[in-house]
Design an enzyme around this catalytic site. Sequence first.
Site, PDB file in Angstrom:
ATOM      1  N   GLY A  11       0.794  -1.231   0.000  1.00  0.00           N
ATOM      2  CA  GLY A  11       0.000   0.000   0.000  1.00  0.00           C
ATOM      3  C   GLY A  11       0.823   1.276   0.000  1.00  0.00           C
ATOM      4  O   GLY A  11       0.293   2.358   0.208  1.00  0.00           O
ATOM      5  N   HIS A  90       4.523   0.555 -13.444  1.00  0.00           N
ATOM      6  CA  HIS A  90       5.408  -0.615 -13.453  1.00  0.00           C
ATOM      7  C   HIS A  90       6.846  -0.128 -13.226  1.00  0.00           C
ATOM      8  O   HIS A  90       7.259   0.869 -13.810  1.00  0.00           O
ATOM      9  CB  HIS A  90       5.291  -1.328 -14.805  1.00  0.00           C
ATOM     10  CG  HIS A  90       6.124  -2.564 -14.876  1.00  0.00           C
ATOM     11  ND1 HIS A  90       5.723  -3.760 -14.318  1.00  0.00           N
ATOM     12  CD2 HIS A  90       7.353  -2.776 -15.398  1.00  0.00           C
ATOM     13  CE1 HIS A  90       6.678  -4.657 -14.513  1.00  0.00           C
ATOM     14  NE2 HIS A  90       7.672  -4.090 -15.164  1.00  0.00           N
TER      15      HIS A  90
HETATM   16  C1  GRF Z   1       5.877  -0.798  -7.208  1.00  0.00           C
HETATM   17  O1  GRF Z   1       7.030  -1.468  -7.584  1.00  0.00           O
HETATM   18  C2  GRF Z   1       5.046  -0.500  -8.416  1.00  0.00           C
HETATM   19  O2  GRF Z   1       5.828  -0.201  -9.528  1.00  0.00           O
HETATM   20  C3  GRF Z   1       4.328  -1.789  -8.589  1.00  0.00           C
HETATM   21  O3  GRF Z   1       4.001  -2.175  -7.272  1.00  0.00           O
HETATM   22  C4  GRF Z   1       4.998  -1.710  -6.400  1.00  0.00           C
HETATM   23  C5  GRF Z   1       4.400  -0.967  -5.251  1.00  0.00           C
HETATM   24  O4  GRF Z   1       3.569  -1.778  -4.504  1.00  0.00           O
HETATM   25  N1  GRF Z   1       3.225  -1.657  -9.479  1.00  0.00           N
HETATM   26  P1  GRF Z   1       3.071  -1.247  -3.074  1.00  0.00           P
HETATM   27  O5  GRF Z   1       2.409   0.076  -3.300  1.00  0.00           O
HETATM   28  O6  GRF Z   1       4.304  -1.125  -2.226  1.00  0.00           O
HETATM   29  O7  GRF Z   1       2.125  -2.288  -2.571  1.00  0.00           O
END
Ligand code: GRF
Length: 178
Positions: A11, A90
């Site tokens: 999150g 991403h």
């Molecule tokens: C990041 O690496 C983002 O690029 C990918 O999910 C990661 C973040 O996840 N889509 P979170 O917000 O820490 O759960």
Amino acid sequence: MRIAVLLSGTGRTLENLLLHFPIALTISSRNNIKGNDVARLHNIPLEITKDNDRIFAILDEHKIDLVCLAGWLLHLNPPEHYNEKIINIHPSLLPKFGGKGMYGHYVHEAVLKAKEKESGCTVHYVDSIYDHGQIISQRKVSVLETDTADSLAAKVFVQECALYPEVIKVILAKNNLL
Ligand code: GRF
């Protein structure tokens, strides 16, 4: 404007988006993840499901204008009326280092193994193929010989925190939703 955030992990991205926008709904694919606590802490409605049809029924029900994937790990098969309404961030310069299984530290390890000189992050529209939809915007970072997967992830995440809200603001403005 009604933004939904879909998450499967810590999150951190949701926390970043909350600094910039009100979030109307969160959908989580898993129980017992930190991201669910973030949603609860901010009193955002939280639904937990992995079911594609249920996900889009909930989004319809909440009249969501824009869906932001934020660490969401499952494959989605969006109905047509969600074309250009779902975006993802991403942690690589797509089309490099994307696709099934390319998430989190796997991405950064692959970048280091390939001896890339630069990496970064990409915001793109989401279609039914992993990391495939049209690229909207990217930010780059240099990859140093001393970088580890963790140090690279940290550098890329700093850029993610700037890029994602920037792109969302442009999309909302274009659709008169600001
Ligand atoms: C990041 O690496 C983002 O690029 C990918 O999910 C990661 C973040 O996840 N889509 P979170 O917000 O820490 O759960």
